[in-house]
Design a protein around this motif. Structure first.
Motif, PDB file in Angstrom:
ATOM      1  N   ASN A  34       0.819  -1.226   0.000  1.00 51.05           N
ATOM      2  CA  ASN A  34       0.000   0.000   0.000  1.00 51.05           C
ATOM      3  C   ASN A  34       0.858   1.285   0.000  1.00 51.05           C
ATOM      4  O   ASN A  34       0.300   2.380  -0.054  1.00 51.05           O
ATOM      5  CB  ASN A  34      -0.920   0.026   1.220  1.00 51.05           C
ATOM      6  N   PRO A  50       0.478   3.606  -3.527  1.00 49.65           N
ATOM      7  CA  PRO A  50      -0.765   4.376  -3.647  1.00 49.65           C
ATOM      8  C   PRO A  50      -0.874   5.460  -2.570  1.00 49.65           C
ATOM      9  O   PRO A  50      -1.370   6.551  -2.837  1.00 49.65           O
ATOM     10  CB  PRO A  50      -1.878   3.349  -3.502  1.00 49.65           C
ATOM     11  N   GLN A  51      -0.392   5.160  -1.374  1.00 49.30           N
ATOM     12  CA  GLN A  51      -0.443   6.170  -0.299  1.00 49.30           C
ATOM     13  C   GLN A  51       0.439   7.366  -0.643  1.00 49.30           C
ATOM     14  O   GLN A  51       0.054   8.521  -0.404  1.00 49.30           O
ATOM     15  CB  GLN A  51      -0.011   5.564   1.030  1.00 49.30           C
ATOM     16  N   VAL A  77       1.210   8.370  -3.650  1.00 53.15           N
ATOM     17  CA  VAL A  77       0.553   9.083  -4.745  1.00 53.15           C
ATOM     18  C   VAL A  77      -0.559   9.972  -4.176  1.00 53.15           C
ATOM     19  O   VAL A  77      -0.670  11.154  -4.534  1.00 53.15           O
ATOM     20  CB  VAL A  77       0.008   8.087  -5.793  1.00 53.15           C
ATOM     21  N   TRP A  78      -1.374   9.404  -3.309  1.00 50.81           N
ATOM     22  CA  TRP A  78      -2.465  10.213  -2.715  1.00 50.81           C
ATOM     23  C   TRP A  78      -1.902  11.337  -1.845  1.00 50.81           C
ATOM     24  O   TRP A  78      -2.464  12.437  -1.804  1.00 50.81           O
ATOM     25  CB  TRP A  78      -3.421   9.331  -1.903  1.00 50.81           C
ATOM     26  N   LEU A  79      -0.807  11.044  -1.163  1.00 46.82           N
ATOM     27  CA  LEU A  79      -0.177  12.100  -0.360  1.00 46.82           C
ATOM     28  C   LEU A  79       0.291  13.238  -1.266  1.00 46.82           C
ATOM     29  O   LEU A  79       0.064  14.415  -0.971  1.00 46.82           O
ATOM     30  CB  LEU A  79       1.008  11.541   0.436  1.00 46.82           C
ATOM     31  N   LEU A  90      -0.845  13.983  -4.316  1.00 47.44           N
ATOM     32  CA  LEU A  90      -2.021  14.654  -4.866  1.00 47.44           C
ATOM     33  C   LEU A  90      -2.681  15.571  -3.836  1.00 47.44           C
ATOM     34  O   LEU A  90      -3.044  16.722  -4.124  1.00 47.44           O
ATOM     35  CB  LEU A  90      -3.043  13.621  -5.378  1.00 47.44           C
ATOM     36  N   THR A  91      -2.842  15.090  -2.628  1.00 45.13           N
ATOM     37  CA  THR A  91      -3.464  15.886  -1.573  1.00 45.13           C
ATOM     38  C   THR A  91      -2.605  17.104  -1.232  1.00 45.13           C
ATOM     39  O   THR A  91      -3.116  18.224  -1.106  1.00 45.13           O
ATOM     40  CB  THR A  91      -3.680  15.023  -0.309  1.00 45.13           C
TER      41      THR A  91
END
Length: 194
Positions: A41, A44-45, A47-49, A51-52
């Protein structure tokens, strides 16, 4: 979790070997590890971090920070304008105080001038009145002296007559003889001349 599964198996009747819902849910999650710490994981984490963080950065740099900057700029300009206005008002107040002090000084000087003029006028009027009163008094004194001199001369002119009559009355009482008025007047003039 394993304790819960064991407790569930013990509670089940002895011949039933059906899988419990608890056991299936544990097997479904992959053995009880916390999902964010699982290595599969991480990508993806991240990437989301990213993006956020990027979205938050854009929101902050494009919307929030400009608004905060404009608020701070408005506040600073308002404070500066208030300070300028207060300085102007302070200067006006100082000018008004100086004008008030000057007005007080001029008014005091005028009041002193008016007081001096009134004092001089009163002194002049008093001196004039005193001079006229003294002149009137002097006239009255002169008239009284004239009357006194007239009364004195009249009295002195009658003194001879009164003295001769009194002397005649005294001599008549003392001697019993009556003397003539001309004789008595002659004697009086002799005594007066000596």
């Amino acid at each position: 979790m394993a304790n819960i599964v064991l407790a569930a198996e013990e509670a089940a009747p002895h011949g039933a070997h059906e899988p419990s819902t608890t056991q299936t849910s544990v097997e479904h999650h992959g053995g009880g590890e916390f999902p964010p710490f699982q290595t599969e994981n991480f990508v993806p984490q991240l990437v989301w971090l990213a993006l956020t963080f990027g979205l938050l950065y854009l929101l902050m740099s494009r919307i929030a920070l400009p608004r905060i900057g404009s608020i701070l700029h408005d506040r600073e300009s308002r404070i500066e304008s208030d300070l300028i206005a207060s300085r102007e008002l302070q200067e006006k107040a100082q000018e008004a105080a100086a004008a008030h002090d000057e007005t007080l000084r001029v008014t005091k000087a005028q009041a002193q001038d008016i007081g001096r003029a009134a004092q001089q006028q009163a002194a002049t009027e008093t001196a004039t009145r005193r001079a006229s009163e003294e002149a009137a008094f002097a006239e009255k004194v002169a008239a009284a002296e004239t009357q006194i001199l007239a009364a004195k001369s009249e009295a002195l002119s009658n003194v001879e007559t009164i003295a001769t009559e009194a002397a005649g009355a005294i001599l008549e009482k003392l001697t019993g003889a009556r003397f003539a008025a001309e004789t008595l007047q002659g004697e009086y003039r002799n005594i007066k001349a000596s």
